[in-house]
Design a protein around this motif. Structure first.
Motif, mmCIF file in Angstrom:
data_model
loop_
_atom_site.group_PDB
_atom_site.id
_atom_site.type_symbol
_atom_site.label_atom_id
_atom_site.label_comp_id
_atom_site.label_asym_id
_atom_site.label_seq_id
_atom_site.Cartn_x
_atom_site.Cartn_y
_atom_site.Cartn_z
ATOM 1 N N LYS A 1 -1.785 -5.131 0.565
ATOM 2 C CA LYS A 1 -3.136 -4.712 0.912
ATOM 3 C C LYS A 1 -3.901 -5.739 1.742
ATOM 4 O O LYS A 1 -5.046 -5.489 2.114
ATOM 5 C CB LYS A 1 -3.922 -4.398 -0.366
ATOM 6 C CG LYS A 1 -3.348 -3.238 -1.174
ATOM 7 C CD LYS A 1 -4.158 -2.970 -2.428
ATOM 8 C CE LYS A 1 -3.566 -1.821 -3.228
ATOM 9 N NZ LYS A 1 -4.355 -1.551 -4.476
ATOM 10 N N HIS B 1 -3.842 -1.472 5.555
ATOM 11 C CA HIS B 1 -3.691 -0.193 4.859
ATOM 12 C C HIS B 1 -2.390 0.474 5.277
ATOM 13 O O HIS B 1 -2.013 0.457 6.458
ATOM 14 C CB HIS B 1 -4.868 0.725 5.174
ATOM 15 C CG HIS B 1 -6.203 0.106 4.900
ATOM 16 N ND1 HIS B 1 -6.722 0.002 3.632
ATOM 17 C CD2 HIS B 1 -7.105 -0.485 5.748
ATOM 18 C CE1 HIS B 1 -7.905 -0.606 3.695
ATOM 19 N NE2 HIS B 1 -8.158 -0.905 4.961
ATOM 20 N N THR B 2 -1.727 1.066 4.314
ATOM 21 C CA THR B 2 -0.457 1.746 4.569
ATOM 22 C C THR B 2 -0.595 2.791 5.669
ATOM 23 O O THR B 2 0.289 2.925 6.533
ATOM 24 C CB THR B 2 0.048 2.427 3.286
ATOM 25 O OG1 THR B 2 0.166 1.453 2.255
ATOM 26 C CG2 THR B 2 1.384 3.096 3.513
ATOM 27 N N MET B 3 -1.702 3.506 5.680
ATOM 28 C CA MET B 3 -1.883 4.579 6.661
ATOM 29 C C MET B 3 -1.929 4.074 8.101
ATOM 30 O O MET B 3 -1.634 4.819 9.035
ATOM 31 C CB MET B 3 -3.174 5.355 6.350
ATOM 32 C CG MET B 3 -4.441 4.546 6.496
ATOM 33 S SD MET B 3 -5.933 5.460 6.015
ATOM 34 C CE MET B 3 -5.719 5.532 4.241
ATOM 35 N N ASP B 4 -2.272 2.791 8.282
ATOM 36 C CA ASP B 4 -2.324 2.230 9.637
ATOM 37 C C ASP B 4 -0.941 1.850 10.150
ATOM 38 O O ASP B 4 -0.754 1.671 11.364
ATOM 39 C CB ASP B 4 -3.239 1.005 9.660
ATOM 40 C CG ASP B 4 -4.689 1.367 9.390
ATOM 41 O OD1 ASP B 4 -5.080 2.496 9.739
ATOM 42 O OD2 ASP B 4 -5.422 0.535 8.841
ATOM 43 N N GLY B 5 0.018 1.673 9.247
ATOM 44 C CA GLY B 5 1.379 1.355 9.655
ATOM 45 C C GLY B 5 1.654 -0.128 9.772
ATOM 46 O O GLY B 5 0.749 -0.959 9.909
ATOM 47 N N ASP C 1 5.530 0.907 -1.523
ATOM 48 C CA ASP C 1 4.166 1.360 -1.226
ATOM 49 C C ASP C 1 3.705 1.017 0.184
ATOM 50 O O ASP C 1 2.552 1.278 0.533
ATOM 51 C CB ASP C 1 3.140 0.797 -2.240
ATOM 52 C CG ASP C 1 3.428 1.249 -3.658
ATOM 53 O OD1 ASP C 1 3.874 2.401 -3.828
ATOM 54 O OD2 ASP C 1 3.219 0.459 -4.595
#
Length: 398
Positions: A96, A118-122, A169
């Motif tokens: 994170k 963030h994971t969504m940003d890659g 994750d």
């Protein structure tokens, strides 16, 4: 067919480099010392010590401090390491966040900055932001020169290949050679290590009291779970650099599926990620969990932390029986549970390890005022520099 490995000889240049490294290590543990002290402590003859110290002075790594009093009233010229001209950038990659700090060759921290990812940003965007932070840190350096970068990551980590095998994750990192990428961009030596191993090395280097011999295990129980194993000052890495990946040690072959492909992995039961999933209706953050635990209300948070601590202790039973450490340090996010974590883990070890073993095993919490894995990122690089000082320091002489 049995194939034996031929042991390679040691040439004069290697011996000289080993002696330089030994002297630097001895000086690192002393604020000020004399050449005579180093002669006695190292077992090297006086002329060898004189030659090495003269070299290190010419490189700007050692300075004379004036006359000091020695044993039996003898006076001599004091010497000490001068580490400020040589800087290291330490980088800690977590699921994170990314934290970057500037250190000198003694491990003294000068500056630190952190950003959220963030994971969504890659992973590629996260890597780009990491590079930006490193560039800012190098630019902000006011004295000396940055000569290396050290990076620590969650695991499993293929250290010899410079890449993460799996970050639970946060997929995508397994396709990136972080080490090679940073070396290409910044043009300076870059070292990569598993975060728990780096944390272990930091405790060995910087911890008090200083440990010279033995087996120490640093347990990083945070968003994942890993362990760093140090034997007589050397990190044990294994064939591929993945030793200590205890988070993917199965404790229940019928347990829940893990991203690594196995079932019942330890980190599914005692990581802080697992803890928050258990408490998802009552607590949205770790800060909220720790507050309830510290207030001693005896609610669901305390019970969940106690359960996670029990699972961690159960996993450590296997580690104790495998490596027979004399010291275990509990660190990373779960260590904020304090005495609840420590007492639960100790209780499990006392119940499930032979009394003659558990009675001689010290279990302690990591200091809560530092980030040993971030400091360890720098120390991984420093350790490599100290092992081959002429390769790094001579070219950067002041």
């Amino acid at each position: 067919m049995i194939v034996s490995r031929t042991k390679r000889g040691t040439n004069l240049e290697d011996v000289q480099e080993m002696n330089r490294s030994l002297v630097i290590q001895l000086m690192r543990r002393r604020v000020v010392c004399s050449r005579a002290e180093l002669t006695q402590a190292s077992g090297l003859n006086q002329s060898t010590i004189t030659h090495i110290i003269n070299e290190l002075i010419s490189w700007g790594l050692v300075v004379e401090t004036g006359i000091i009093d020695g044993k039996k009233g003898r006076r001599s010229i004091g010497i000490k390491l001068h580490c400020e001209p040589y800087k290291i950038v330490g980088v800690r990659l977590a699921r994170k966040s990314i934290t970057v700090a500037l250190y000198d060759l003694a491990g003294v921290e000068y500056d630190k900055r952190q950003i959220s990812i963030h994971t969504m940003d890659g992973s590629m965007k996260a890597l780009k932001r990491m590079k930006e932070l490193i560039a800012e840190m190098i630019e902000s350096n006011q004295a000396g020169k940055v000569i290396a970068i050290g990076v620590v990551t969650p695991g499993p980590l293929f250290r010899n290949e410079g890449r993460i095998a799996l970050m639970t994750d946060f997929p995508g990192w397994e396709t990136i050679n972080i080490q090679a990428d940073l070396m290409n961009d910044f043009g300076i030596p870059t070292y990569i290590e598993h975060d728990a191993k780096a944390g272990a090395l930091a405790h060995w280097w910087l911890g008090e009291p200083h440990q010279e011999r033995g087996v120490m295990i640093y347990v990083a129980a945070g968003q994942g779970v890993g362990a760093g194993i140090v034997v007589d000052g050397k990190v044990y890495r294994g064939a591929l650099g993945m030793a200590g990946e205890i988070g993917h040690m199965s404790i229940d072959y019928k347990g829940p599926q893990c991203e690594c492909g196995s079932k019942g992995c330890l980190e599914l039961y005692c990581s802080t990620s697992a803890l928050l999933k258990t408490l998802n209706k009552e607590h949205a953050s770790l800060a909220s969990v720790w507050q309830e635990v510290q207030e001693g209300r005896g609610g669901k948070a305390e019970e969940a932390v106690r359960q996670a601590s029990w699972f961690l202790g159960f996993g450590l039973v296997n580690i104790v029986n495998t490596f027979n450490p004399d010291r275990i340090i509990l660190g990373d996010e779960l260590s904020a549970a304090g005495s609840l974590l420590l007492e639960t883990v100790q209780s499990v070890l006392d119940q499930h390890v032979l009394p003659d073993v558990s009675g001689k095993l010290a279990v302690e919490l990591a200091a809560d005022d530092s980030d040993p894995m971030l400091a360890g990122a720098a120390i991984v690089a420093i350790d490599s520099i100290v092992a081959q000082p002429s390769s790094f320091l001579q070219q950067h002489r002041s």
